[in-house]
Design a protein around this motif. Sequence first.
Motif, PDB file in Angstrom:
ATOM      1  N   GLY A   1       0.730  -1.277   0.004  1.00 18.63           N
ATOM      2  CA  GLY A   1      -0.057   0.026   0.117  1.00 18.63           C
ATOM      3  C   GLY A   1       0.741   1.279   0.079  1.00 18.63           C
ATOM      4  O   GLY A   1       0.697   2.447  -0.720  1.00 18.63           O
ATOM      5  N   ALA A   2       1.887   1.256   0.797  1.00 23.99           N
ATOM      6  CA  ALA A   2       2.855   2.322   0.890  1.00 23.99           C
ATOM      7  C   ALA A   2       3.582   2.564  -0.470  1.00 23.99           C
ATOM      8  O   ALA A   2       3.620   3.755  -0.866  1.00 23.99           O
ATOM      9  CB  ALA A   2       3.683   2.097   2.112  1.00 23.99           C
ATOM     10  N   ILE A   3       3.882   1.545  -0.996  1.00 20.78           N
ATOM     11  CA  ILE A   3       4.841   1.712  -2.339  1.00 20.78           C
ATOM     12  C   ILE A   3       3.808   2.110  -3.480  1.00 20.78           C
ATOM     13  O   ILE A   3       4.065   2.978  -4.025  1.00 20.78           O
ATOM     14  CB  ILE A   3       5.204   0.437  -2.793  1.00 20.78           C
ATOM     15  CG1 ILE A   3       6.534  -0.098  -1.953  1.00 20.78           C
ATOM     16  CG2 ILE A   3       5.834   0.280  -4.273  1.00 20.78           C
ATOM     17  CD1 ILE A   3       6.942  -1.382  -2.372  1.00 20.78           C
ATOM     18  N   TYR A   4       2.429   1.752  -3.439  1.00 23.22           N
ATOM     19  CA  TYR A   4       1.539   2.198  -4.315  1.00 23.22           C
ATOM     20  C   TYR A   4       1.267   3.550  -4.364  1.00 23.22           C
ATOM     21  O   TYR A   4       1.222   4.494  -5.212  1.00 23.22           O
ATOM     22  CB  TYR A   4       0.006   1.274  -4.199  1.00 23.22           C
ATOM     23  CG  TYR A   4      -0.656   1.576  -5.598  1.00 23.22           C
ATOM     24  CD1 TYR A   4      -0.398   0.872  -6.683  1.00 23.22           C
ATOM     25  CD2 TYR A   4      -1.536   2.449  -5.236  1.00 23.22           C
ATOM     26  CE1 TYR A   4      -1.425   1.126  -7.678  1.00 23.22           C
ATOM     27  CE2 TYR A   4      -2.688   2.527  -6.255  1.00 23.22           C
ATOM     28  CZ  TYR A   4      -2.202   1.993  -7.638  1.00 23.22           C
ATOM     29  OH  TYR A   4      -3.357   2.111  -8.713  1.00 23.22           O
ATOM     30  N   LEU A   5       0.946   3.898  -3.063  1.00 18.78           N
ATOM     31  CA  LEU A   5       0.618   5.435  -2.876  1.00 18.78           C
ATOM     32  C   LEU A   5       1.919   6.212  -3.043  1.00 18.78           C
ATOM     33  O   LEU A   5       1.708   7.364  -3.715  1.00 18.78           O
ATOM     34  CB  LEU A   5       0.404   5.534  -1.226  1.00 18.78           C
ATOM     35  CG  LEU A   5      -0.090   6.881  -0.784  1.00 18.78           C
ATOM     36  CD1 LEU A   5      -1.521   7.008  -1.098  1.00 18.78           C
ATOM     37  CD2 LEU A   5      -0.154   7.012   0.712  1.00 18.78           C
ATOM     38  N   LEU A   6       3.067   6.105  -2.638  1.00 19.65           N
ATOM     39  CA  LEU A   6       4.102   6.708  -3.028  1.00 19.65           C
ATOM     40  C   LEU A   6       4.541   6.793  -4.551  1.00 19.65           C
ATOM     41  O   LEU A   6       4.601   8.003  -5.031  1.00 19.65           O
ATOM     42  CB  LEU A   6       5.515   6.237  -2.168  1.00 19.65           C
ATOM     43  CG  LEU A   6       6.661   7.040  -2.152  1.00 19.65           C
ATOM     44  CD1 LEU A   6       6.578   8.316  -1.424  1.00 19.65           C
ATOM     45  CD2 LEU A   6       7.923   6.453  -1.534  1.00 19.65           C
ATOM     46  N   PHE A   7       4.578   5.757  -5.045  1.00 20.61           N
ATOM     47  CA  PHE A   7       5.123   5.824  -6.340  1.00 20.61           C
ATOM     48  C   PHE A   7       3.874   6.021  -7.369  1.00 20.61           C
ATOM     49  O   PHE A   7       3.916   6.943  -8.311  1.00 20.61           O
ATOM     50  CB  PHE A   7       5.664   4.454  -6.952  1.00 20.61           C
ATOM     51  CG  PHE A   7       6.968   4.440  -6.174  1.00 20.61           C
ATOM     52  CD1 PHE A   7       7.897   5.285  -6.178  1.00 20.61           C
ATOM     53  CD2 PHE A   7       7.158   3.433  -5.268  1.00 20.61           C
ATOM     54  CE1 PHE A   7       9.096   5.366  -5.617  1.00 20.61           C
ATOM     55  CE2 PHE A   7       8.457   3.350  -4.503  1.00 20.61           C
ATOM     56  CZ  PHE A   7       9.430   4.283  -4.638  1.00 20.61           C
TER      57      PHE A   7
ATOM     58  N   PHE B   1       4.513  10.073  -6.688  1.00 15.93           N
ATOM     59  CA  PHE B   1       5.275  10.331  -7.864  1.00 15.93           C
ATOM     60  C   PHE B   1       4.877  10.118  -9.053  1.00 15.93           C
ATOM     61  O   PHE B   1       5.395  10.453 -10.259  1.00 15.93           O
ATOM     62  CB  PHE B   1       6.442   9.422  -7.472  1.00 15.93           C
ATOM     63  CG  PHE B   1       7.490   9.418  -6.548  1.00 15.93           C
ATOM     64  CD1 PHE B   1       7.338  10.815  -5.756  1.00 15.93           C
ATOM     65  CD2 PHE B   1       8.348   8.778  -6.484  1.00 15.93           C
ATOM     66  CE1 PHE B   1       8.121  10.889  -4.844  1.00 15.93           C
ATOM     67  CE2 PHE B   1       9.428   9.024  -5.440  1.00 15.93           C
ATOM     68  CZ  PHE B   1       9.341  10.316  -4.568  1.00 15.93           C
ATOM     69  N   GLN B   2       3.545   9.515  -9.478  1.00 15.51           N
ATOM     70  CA  GLN B   2       2.863   9.444 -10.660  1.00 15.51           C
ATOM     71  C   GLN B   2       3.454   8.503 -11.720  1.00 15.51           C
ATOM     72  O   GLN B   2       3.736   8.757 -12.785  1.00 15.51           O
ATOM     73  CB  GLN B   2       2.626  10.731 -11.361  1.00 15.51           C
ATOM     74  CG  GLN B   2       1.961  11.854 -10.621  1.00 15.51           C
ATOM     75  CD  GLN B   2       0.541  12.119 -10.896  1.00 15.51           C
ATOM     76  OE1 GLN B   2       0.174  12.194 -12.037  1.00 15.51           O
ATOM     77  NE2 GLN B   2      -0.501  11.766  -9.899  1.00 15.51           N
ATOM     78  N   VAL B   3       4.353   7.643 -10.877  1.00 16.81           N
ATOM     79  CA  VAL B   3       5.082   6.460 -11.844  1.00 16.81           C
ATOM     80  C   VAL B   3       4.236   5.544 -12.362  1.00 16.81           C
ATOM     81  O   VAL B   3       3.231   5.156 -11.653  1.00 16.81           O
ATOM     82  CB  VAL B   3       6.207   5.845 -11.009  1.00 16.81           C
ATOM     83  CG1 VAL B   3       6.546   4.766 -11.996  1.00 16.81           C
ATOM     84  CG2 VAL B   3       7.114   6.624 -10.683  1.00 16.81           C
ATOM     85  N   VAL B   4       4.254   5.309 -13.857  1.00 19.22           N
ATOM     86  CA  VAL B   4       3.371   4.268 -14.304  1.00 19.22           C
ATOM     87  C   VAL B   4       3.772   2.755 -13.933  1.00 19.22           C
ATOM     88  O   VAL B   4       5.307   2.709 -13.994  1.00 19.22           O
ATOM     89  CB  VAL B   4       3.451   4.396 -15.831  1.00 19.22           C
ATOM     90  CG1 VAL B   4       2.729   3.416 -16.431  1.00 19.22           C
ATOM     91  CG2 VAL B   4       3.152   5.581 -16.485  1.00 19.22           C
ATOM     92  N   LEU B   5       2.916   2.262 -13.411  1.00 16.09           N
ATOM     93  CA  LEU B   5       3.199   0.882 -12.963  1.00 16.09           C
ATOM     94  C   LEU B   5       2.768  -0.125 -14.161  1.00 16.09           C
ATOM     95  O   LEU B   5       1.763  -0.123 -14.702  1.00 16.09           O
ATOM     96  CB  LEU B   5       2.739   0.407 -11.500  1.00 16.09           C
ATOM     97  CG  LEU B   5       3.178   1.474 -10.477  1.00 16.09           C
ATOM     98  CD1 LEU B   5       2.380   1.302  -9.144  1.00 16.09           C
ATOM     99  CD2 LEU B   5       4.761   1.214 -10.072  1.00 16.09           C
ATOM    100  N   PRO B   6       3.631  -1.382 -14.177  1.00 17.65           N
ATOM    101  CA  PRO B   6       3.121  -2.289 -15.247  1.00 17.65           C
ATOM    102  C   PRO B   6       1.566  -2.778 -14.729  1.00 17.65           C
ATOM    103  O   PRO B   6       1.354  -3.089 -13.760  1.00 17.65           O
ATOM    104  CB  PRO B   6       4.039  -3.452 -15.183  1.00 17.65           C
ATOM    105  CG  PRO B   6       5.338  -2.907 -14.487  1.00 17.65           C
ATOM    106  CD  PRO B   6       4.709  -2.050 -13.469  1.00 17.65           C
TER     107      PRO B   6
END
Lengths: 508, 160
Positions: free
Chosen positions: B136-142, B146-151
């Motif tokens: 959850g923390a990683i998803y929230l942060l990135f 950070f608006q990073v596109v995740l696969p």
Amino acid sequence: MIEALGFLTISWFDPWLLMLTAAGTLAGIYVGAIPGLSVTMAASILISFTFKWNVNDALALIAGVYIGGVYGGSRTAILLNIPGAPSAIATALDGYPMAQRGEAGEAIGLTTIMSVFGGFVGILALALFAPLLSDFALKFTSRDYLLLAMIGILLVGTLSGESFAKGVFAGALGVLIGMVGLDPMTAEGRFTFDTITLMGGIPYVVAMIGFFGVAEAFVQLHNLDLPAVKQKIDRVIPRISDIRRYFKLALRASGIGTVIGALPGTGGDIAALLAYDDAKRVTKDPDVPFGEGAKEGLIAPEAANNAAVGGAFVPMLTLGIPGDAVTAVIIGALFIHGLKPGPLLLVETPHLFWFTVGNLALANIFLLIFGLTGIRIFTKIVECPKAVLIPLIVILSAVGSYAIQNNPVDIYWMLLFGVFGYFLKIYGFQVGPVILGVILGPMMDANYRRAMIGARNDLGTFAWDFVSHPISLVLLIAFLALLLSQTPVGGWIRTLLQRRQATGGEAG
Amino acid sequence: MSTQASRRPGELAFAVLMLAFSLWLFWQATRISGFSGLSTPGVFPMLASGLMVVSALAILRKAAGRRAADGGLRRFLAEVTPLRQVVMLALVGAYVATMPWLGFVLASGLFLFLAIQFLWRRHVALTAAITAVSLGAIYLLFRVIFQVVLPKGTLLPGLL
């Protein structure tokens, strides 16, 4: 001058940049402190997240992480006898014995003050000498850059690895990784095997994340169950008398740190070890012997490794040659943002230079604040089990690799480099030279070819150019001296000289 | 580990492998533009790979000069590729391979849970809780900050 001052303080008055620098410094302290997480790892992962940001924002964050990270390693070195980062190896020698005597708080406080002091010395040197050096660097030709880059890789290879051959091997491997793709001069494919995937080259950030993130995670699996010893923390703010007493030593160590940091290829870890050695020599009678908790043994390496940060920025910003692995990663960040570190950086984008100087200073101030507070919470967080940490590093590495070009292939590269890096590390190779090679390889190739074309493709003229120009000659001598001192040839010469001296002595 | 008289298990084989790898790289480098000129695209790759060959030879010579590691294959398995590393590698490999299908969130969740459970061996509920919180923390942060596109995966398109 006033203009420079304006650039210098950009981040001081912008709340957002102020926040980013603070966050970076705080995060850096933890990253540096947690064994298994390194500043290089964090910086390489951060680049991939921040490359879409505004340059200033990204640089503010990375400067904070760098400053905080170099310092952070000392905390675990003192508290757990595990240097959180290579630059804190020397700190553990005397820091941990102090903690064992129940003086952990004092050790941390003193370390913080001296790190901040060293940091400022390095930043001051950066502000004073970088403009001078960059004027001078305008005289450098492609030959000189080729030599400087070779010196850089050689230094990293000789100082960090188990053997010279392994350092050279790693550096050359990095250069080749940097060559993959279409040649920028002729657009011919190099090591592409006629596949479209390889034509764009291997993204260097992915190589960094693989070698520093994934490979390190696999190595860390070996020491999953290192026991941590808890320490109690009492007094943190150091005594004024101590600061006054060790001021001279700190200044000396900062000087060493700045110079070592400024040499291409050497960074905080070497600076710290050298300063420790130097402190041992100049301190005639310490209160406590070195290795048993001497304050001198704590102050010297910590002042030196933070001074090395400012020093390392000098060749990076003025010559485009990274001082160590972390600055190699930061150069990668500058490239990604379309900036060209080199002698023209100060001419074309002076705001960037002064912004960086101001930012490092700001991060250093935050270091003072965070360094003296929050130590109790800190001890809790650092005890985060590696069994949880290592899977998280893998996930962050995957996100970071994917984020650069949203290409799943990059994640496979990351894993490949990770596994390869694991075996390299196991068999005594260092991955630092690989990364330096990746960054410097394309630059060396371009400079070599420019120099060769300048010599009209004539080997004789090419060689003559190296000895007939003063700057090139000095660099060539430095390069050869370094090479000779590391290869068997140098050893033969030394024994020959010694023998001659010995016989000469007897005769006289 | 730094100053031992005998070789590390598998060190000789690795040195031979690196020499072969360097020779292959050199051969590939000669194919870029051959020996047609001094400033062609192939010259620098040839120099670098040539340097790799030379240093690989030096490394091999040094390794061959030292006493062989006792314990043979069993020690190699214990020290270089212990079960922990092999299982983790398999997990990371599976994670990377299934990501295009499962998507980042599902694949990472599964990987985190399995890896932490394997390495830490605490109660399943604790592992699940840690997995959920950190994911959850990683998803929230990135993703959010950070608006990073995740696969994204093909299994649940548009959702994860």
